[in-house]
Scaffold this motif. Structure first.
Motif, PDB file in Angstrom:
ATOM      1  N   PRO A 120       6.457   5.746  19.954  1.00 38.62           N
ATOM      2  CA  PRO A 120       6.776   6.885  19.087  1.00 38.62           C
ATOM      3  C   PRO A 120       8.088   6.649  18.339  1.00 38.62           C
ATOM      4  N   THR A 121       8.052   6.805  17.048  1.00 41.67           N
ATOM      5  CA  THR A 121       9.237   6.541  16.236  1.00 41.67           C
ATOM      6  C   THR A 121       9.074   7.193  14.874  1.00 41.67           C
ATOM      7  N   ARG A 122      10.081   7.058  14.037  1.00 39.21           N
ATOM      8  CA  ARG A 122      10.020   7.617  12.684  1.00 39.21           C
ATOM      9  C   ARG A 122       8.973   6.878  11.871  1.00 39.21           C
ATOM     10  N   LEU A 123       8.138   7.642  11.175  1.00 35.14           N
ATOM     11  CA  LEU A 123       7.079   7.056  10.368  1.00 35.14           C
ATOM     12  C   LEU A 123       7.492   7.006   8.908  1.00 35.14           C
ATOM     13  N   ALA A 169       0.850  -1.193   0.000  1.00 37.84           N
ATOM     14  CA  ALA A 169       0.000   0.000   0.000  1.00 37.84           C
ATOM     15  C   ALA A 169       0.882   1.238   0.000  1.00 37.84           C
ATOM     16  N   ARG A 170       0.252   2.389  -0.162  1.00 32.52           N
ATOM     17  CA  ARG A 170       0.955   3.653  -0.131  1.00 32.52           C
ATOM     18  C   ARG A 170       0.481   4.465   1.063  1.00 32.52           C
ATOM     19  N   VAL A 171       1.415   5.151   1.732  1.00 31.96           N
ATOM     20  CA  VAL A 171       1.055   6.023   2.851  1.00 31.96           C
ATOM     21  C   VAL A 171       0.397   7.282   2.300  1.00 31.96           C
ATOM     22  N   VAL A 172      -0.817   7.561   2.769  1.00 33.26           N
ATOM     23  CA  VAL A 172      -1.528   8.746   2.266  1.00 33.26           C
ATOM     24  C   VAL A 172      -1.573   9.875   3.289  1.00 33.26           C
ATOM     25  N   ASP A 173      -1.337   9.563   4.573  1.00 30.79           N
ATOM     26  CA  ASP A 173      -1.394  10.640   5.563  1.00 30.79           C
ATOM     27  C   ASP A 173      -0.848  10.155   6.898  1.00 30.79           C
ATOM     28  N   HIS A 174      -0.515  11.129   7.757  1.00 34.15           N
ATOM     29  CA  HIS A 174      -0.197  10.889   9.163  1.00 34.15           C
ATOM     30  C   HIS A 174      -1.217  11.643  10.010  1.00 34.15           C
ATOM     31  N   THR A 192      13.161  -0.903   6.900  1.00 32.13           N
ATOM     32  CA  THR A 192      12.686  -0.547   8.237  1.00 32.13           C
ATOM     33  C   THR A 192      11.370  -1.258   8.516  1.00 32.13           C
ATOM     34  N   SER A 193      11.187  -1.727   9.755  1.00 31.38           N
ATOM     35  CA  SER A 193       9.945  -2.376  10.155  1.00 31.38           C
ATOM     36  C   SER A 193       9.350  -1.611  11.329  1.00 31.38           C
ATOM     37  N   LEU A 194       8.105  -1.225  11.197  1.00 35.58           N
ATOM     38  CA  LEU A 194       7.409  -0.475  12.234  1.00 35.58           C
ATOM     39  C   LEU A 194       6.331  -1.360  12.851  1.00 35.58           C
ATOM     40  N   ALA A 195       6.428  -1.603  14.159  1.00 34.69           N
ATOM     41  CA  ALA A 195       5.431  -2.422  14.856  1.00 34.69           C
ATOM     42  C   ALA A 195       4.158  -1.614  15.074  1.00 34.69           C
ATOM     43  N   GLU A 206      -1.511  12.557  16.104  1.00 36.99           N
ATOM     44  CA  GLU A 206      -1.100  11.714  17.225  1.00 36.99           C
ATOM     45  C   GLU A 206      -0.015  10.720  16.846  1.00 36.99           C
ATOM     46  N   GLY A 207       0.418  10.735  15.584  1.00 38.91           N
ATOM     47  CA  GLY A 207       1.480   9.820  15.168  1.00 38.91           C
ATOM     48  C   GLY A 207       1.003   8.538  14.535  1.00 38.91           C
ATOM     49  N   GLY A 208      -0.238   8.504  14.082  1.00 38.13           N
ATOM     50  CA  GLY A 208      -0.765   7.338  13.395  1.00 38.13           C
ATOM     51  C   GLY A 208      -0.486   7.393  11.899  1.00 38.13           C
ATOM     52  N   VAL A 209      -0.632   6.239  11.246  1.00 38.00           N
ATOM     53  CA  VAL A 209      -0.366   6.123   9.815  1.00 38.00           C
ATOM     54  C   VAL A 209      -1.650   5.712   9.102  1.00 38.00           C
ATOM     55  N   ILE A 210      -1.970   6.410   8.015  1.00 34.36           N
ATOM     56  CA  ILE A 210      -3.133   6.079   7.198  1.00 34.36           C
ATOM     57  C   ILE A 210      -2.645   5.620   5.833  1.00 34.36           C
TER      58      ILE A 210
END
Length: 239
Positions: free
Chosen positions: A76-79, A17-22, A54-57, A25-29
């Protein structure tokens, strides 16, 4: 907007998928998501998203203001940047337990045909609260009947009705505490059994197994008193 993958293919475990927004609060859409957002008593999915080595839990998933699934990082980490292509990996073992328990709870509402006042789904256990002034006389018989229905290996399917059709058939709604969302034009129904073998039909937006035999054996836990009119029936997967 097309239906999310967790609904069209609840057995999918990986998806690009492609990241469309943050979110603030630090969430990923993501543009397309596997991850089911918390709702209807079912917890949000967890897992991982991978990109550029990179792997984000992902600890959980919630529903955003626009109805999107928002993936919540475990810390909290790099998105991944907006526009990045990622691979989603579902914590499948946890999700599959949610699916098994969720379908088992639908069958529990068949075995105990009383109004449902609440419920919750976990990874391996769940519960329904019933409008039940007195405890059941034979809990072992109820457990045996629930497992009999599971062993019938009934097909689990879905269909859709309009808001107006639901209004004309209010008995489809078993839950008193949570009403299915209206106003979107169509409402999803989950059906257990087919034709003369149908045992249940009710509005639901959650994920389910394809056949009841996949649930496996279920055992009853405590039946708790939750007030003059309410009893909480706990169940868990045996394996």
């Amino acid at each position: 907007m097309s239906d999310p993958v967790y609904r069209t293919d609840p057995y999918a475990r990986e998806l690009s998928a492609r990241v469309v927004d943050h979110t603030d609060e630090g969430g990923v859409i993501l543009g397309t998501t596997l991850f089911y957002p918390t709702g209807g008593g079912q917890p949000g999915d967890s897992g991982w998203i991978d990109w550029d080595g990179t792997s984000l839990a992902i600890a959980t998933t919630v529903k955003g203001a626009s109805g999107d699934s928002v993936l919540v990082p475990a810390e909290p980490t790099r998105l991944p940047p907006i526009g990045a292509h990622v691979v989603q990996r579902l914590d499948w073992e946890r999700r599959h337990k949610h699916m098994r328990v969720h379908t088992a709870l639908h069958l529990l509402s068949v075995v105990i045909p009383l109004p449902v006042t609440g419920g919750a789904i976990g990874a391996g256990r769940g519960r329904l609260d019933f409008q039940m002034p007195e405890p059941p006389e034979d809990r072992d018989a109820l457990e045996a009947e629930l497992n009999r229905l599971i062993d019938c290996d009934l097909v689990v399917s879905e269909s859709w009705i309009t808001d107006a059709e639901l209004e004309a058939n209010p008995s489809l709604v078993k839950t008193m505490s949570v009403q299915p969302p209206r106003g979107g034009g169509h409402i999803r129904l989950v059906r257990i059994g087919d034709g003369v073998d149908q045992v249940d039909l009710q509005p639901c937006g959650g994920t389910h197994v394809a056949r009841t035999g996949e649930i496996g054996r279920v055992v009853f836990g405590k039946i708790e008193n939750k007030g003059k009119q309410n009893r909480r029936v706990n169940i868990s997967l045996d394996t």
